[in-house]
Design a protein around this motif. Structure first.
Motif, mmCIF file in Angstrom:
data_model
loop_
_atom_site.group_PDB
_atom_site.id
_atom_site.type_symbol
_atom_site.label_atom_id
_atom_site.label_comp_id
_atom_site.label_asym_id
_atom_site.label_seq_id
_atom_site.Cartn_x
_atom_site.Cartn_y
_atom_site.Cartn_z
ATOM 1 N N LYS A 58 -8.267 1.437 18.970
ATOM 2 C CA LYS A 58 -7.802 0.466 19.319
ATOM 3 C C LYS A 58 -7.286 0.333 19.692
ATOM 4 O O LYS A 58 -5.995 -0.276 20.157
ATOM 5 C CB LYS A 58 -8.399 -0.774 18.495
ATOM 6 C CG LYS A 58 -10.064 -1.228 18.121
ATOM 7 C CD LYS A 58 -10.414 -2.161 19.423
ATOM 8 C CE LYS A 58 -11.404 -2.369 19.580
ATOM 9 N NZ LYS A 58 -11.785 -3.290 20.422
ATOM 10 N N ALA A 59 -6.608 1.308 18.824
ATOM 11 C CA ALA A 59 -4.894 1.850 18.895
ATOM 12 C C ALA A 59 -4.215 2.128 20.036
ATOM 13 O O ALA A 59 -5.246 2.960 20.492
ATOM 14 C CB ALA A 59 -3.912 2.472 17.475
ATOM 15 N N ASP A 60 -2.967 1.548 20.206
ATOM 16 C CA ASP A 60 -2.042 2.429 21.632
ATOM 17 C C ASP A 60 -1.262 3.926 20.595
ATOM 18 O O ASP A 60 -1.145 4.337 21.605
ATOM 19 C CB ASP A 60 -1.436 1.357 22.186
ATOM 20 C CG ASP A 60 -1.911 -0.495 22.917
ATOM 21 O OD1 ASP A 60 -3.532 -0.083 22.733
ATOM 22 O OD2 ASP A 60 -1.315 -0.684 22.655
ATOM 23 N N GLN A 61 -0.802 3.345 19.594
ATOM 24 C CA GLN A 61 -0.393 4.753 18.973
ATOM 25 C C GLN A 61 0.004 4.251 18.140
ATOM 26 O O GLN A 61 -0.212 2.850 17.023
ATOM 27 C CB GLN A 61 1.254 4.039 19.923
ATOM 28 C CG GLN A 61 2.405 5.080 19.525
ATOM 29 C CD GLN A 61 3.474 5.417 20.041
ATOM 30 O OE1 GLN A 61 4.138 4.358 20.796
ATOM 31 N NE2 GLN A 61 4.348 5.967 20.262
ATOM 32 N N ILE A 62 -0.286 5.167 17.223
ATOM 33 C CA ILE A 62 0.168 5.215 15.683
ATOM 34 C C ILE A 62 1.261 6.248 15.211
ATOM 35 O O ILE A 62 2.022 7.831 15.735
ATOM 36 C CB ILE A 62 -1.194 5.868 15.121
ATOM 37 C CG1 ILE A 62 -2.504 5.184 15.003
ATOM 38 C CG2 ILE A 62 -1.205 6.003 13.416
ATOM 39 C CD1 ILE A 62 -3.380 5.563 14.633
ATOM 40 N N ILE A 63 2.396 5.714 15.136
ATOM 41 C CA ILE A 63 3.818 5.901 14.717
ATOM 42 C C ILE A 63 3.375 6.865 13.183
ATOM 43 O O ILE A 63 3.759 6.160 12.075
ATOM 44 C CB ILE A 63 5.280 5.937 15.232
ATOM 45 C CG1 ILE A 63 5.061 5.240 16.339
ATOM 46 C CG2 ILE A 63 5.730 5.756 14.318
ATOM 47 C CD1 ILE A 63 5.385 3.534 16.743
ATOM 48 N N GLU A 64 3.903 7.633 13.365
ATOM 49 C CA GLU A 64 3.491 8.483 11.831
ATOM 50 C C GLU A 64 5.279 8.127 10.744
ATOM 51 O O GLU A 64 6.560 8.923 11.820
ATOM 52 C CB GLU A 64 3.433 9.654 11.231
ATOM 53 C CG GLU A 64 2.096 9.946 11.475
ATOM 54 C CD GLU A 64 1.347 11.343 11.077
ATOM 55 O OE1 GLU A 64 2.553 12.551 10.730
ATOM 56 O OE2 GLU A 64 0.112 11.391 10.970
ATOM 57 N N GLN A 65 5.960 7.867 9.433
ATOM 58 C CA GLN A 65 7.093 7.643 9.215
ATOM 59 C C GLN A 65 7.302 8.255 7.939
ATOM 60 O O GLN A 65 7.198 7.525 7.205
ATOM 61 C CB GLN A 65 7.403 6.308 9.146
ATOM 62 C CG GLN A 65 7.464 5.676 10.742
ATOM 63 C CD GLN A 65 7.793 4.247 10.759
ATOM 64 O OE1 GLN A 65 8.373 3.915 9.846
ATOM 65 N NE2 GLN A 65 8.101 3.121 11.636
ATOM 66 N N PRO A 66 7.401 9.821 7.894
ATOM 67 C CA PRO A 66 7.552 9.767 6.555
ATOM 68 C C PRO A 66 8.720 9.624 5.672
ATOM 69 O O PRO A 66 8.954 9.251 5.955
ATOM 70 C CB PRO A 66 7.403 11.779 6.770
ATOM 71 C CG PRO A 66 8.038 11.876 8.283
ATOM 72 C CD PRO A 66 7.244 9.945 8.748
ATOM 73 N N PHE A 67 8.052 9.667 4.314
ATOM 74 C CA PHE A 67 9.068 8.910 2.892
ATOM 75 C C PHE A 67 9.119 9.608 1.680
ATOM 76 O O PHE A 67 8.189 10.129 1.205
ATOM 77 C CB PHE A 67 8.918 7.103 2.546
ATOM 78 C CG PHE A 67 9.011 7.182 1.791
ATOM 79 C CD1 PHE A 67 10.608 5.974 1.835
ATOM 80 C CD2 PHE A 67 8.664 7.046 0.398
ATOM 81 C CE1 PHE A 67 11.518 5.615 0.728
ATOM 82 C CE2 PHE A 67 9.908 6.213 -0.930
ATOM 83 C CZ PHE A 67 10.554 5.628 -0.518
ATOM 84 N N VAL A 68 9.913 10.254 1.745
ATOM 85 C CA VAL A 68 10.604 11.229 0.442
ATOM 86 C C VAL A 68 11.904 10.526 -0.374
ATOM 87 O O VAL A 68 13.130 10.318 0.564
ATOM 88 C CB VAL A 68 11.114 12.540 1.448
ATOM 89 C CG1 VAL A 68 11.957 12.908 0.019
ATOM 90 C CG2 VAL A 68 10.509 13.226 1.940
ATOM 91 N N ASN A 69 11.643 10.119 -1.839
ATOM 92 C CA ASN A 69 12.250 10.236 -2.681
ATOM 93 C C ASN A 69 12.798 10.422 -3.753
ATOM 94 O O ASN A 69 11.897 10.461 -4.298
ATOM 95 C CB ASN A 69 12.099 8.399 -2.681
ATOM 96 C CG ASN A 69 12.914 8.329 -3.806
ATOM 97 O OD1 ASN A 69 13.912 8.680 -4.770
ATOM 98 N ND2 ASN A 69 13.203 6.345 -3.645
#
Length: 187
Positions: free
Chosen positions: A108-119
């Motif tokens: 169903k998704a048009d796009q899946i955007i991955e946003q890495p997180f590093v703290n």
């Protein structure tokens, strides 16, 4: 003759008064404007091995094993948090979180955007997924310290998925989810 002339003047006067009006133009369809208050965050901590900040308008309740539901009653939305202790199975937990995102949403998704997180200061590492389109959830994340703790989160609305209609509320909840993820601290 005077009757004809006065009839002509009356007709001329009617034509002139009618021609002075503006042309009637169709009005565009109106759109509902949804304004949400600026989010204010409070720290949340209990017996579980992590703490984070949540929106003060949200209602949080603990389910089991340090899993939580964060309800947004005005928007009919819920963020589901799941906690798992890492027992030398970090690869499995990461693969499971990534598979959940892609297996359930690619249809169903048009796009899946991955946003890495590093703290590195708080030893929190993870991934935030922004899903566009008519998927069941438009925001998911996982966060871990890679040794002891693993948290997943996903947001759901109690409405038929319609990306355009849910976009304002979805953006608001997505921002809260990102804030939650970015403020995780392990105990």
């Amino acid at each position: 003759m005077i009757r004809k002339f006065s009839g002509f003047l009356l007709l001329l006067l009617l034509v002139l008064t009618e021609s002075c009006k503006d042309d009637v133009l169709p009005k565009p369809a109106s759109q509902l404007r949804l304004d949400y208050p600026v989010a204010k965050y409070n720290s949340f901590s209990n017996h579980c091995p992590f703490a984070f900040e949540i929106n003060e308008d949200a209602v949080i309740s603990e389910e089991n094993n340090c899993g939580f539901t964060i309800h947004y009653p005005k928007m009919k939305a819920t963020i589901y948090l799941t906690y798992k202790a890492v027992n030398k199975d970090i690869d499995f937990l990461l693969r499971d979180a990534q598979n959940l995102t892609y297996k359930l949403h690619t249809l169903k998704a048009d796009q899946i955007i991955e946003q890495p997180f590093v703290n590195p200061n708080n030893k929190v590492y993870g991934m935030f997924y922004d899903v566009t389109g008519n998927a069941a959830t438009n925001s998911l994340f996982y966060a871990t310290d890679s040794i002891k703790h693993f948290i997943t989160g996903s947001a759901y609305f109690y409405a038929k998925p319609n990306y355009d209609s849910l976009l304002p509320a979805e953006s608001y909840v997505k921002n809260d989810m990102q804030h939650l993820m970015e403020t995780i601290k392990w105990k």
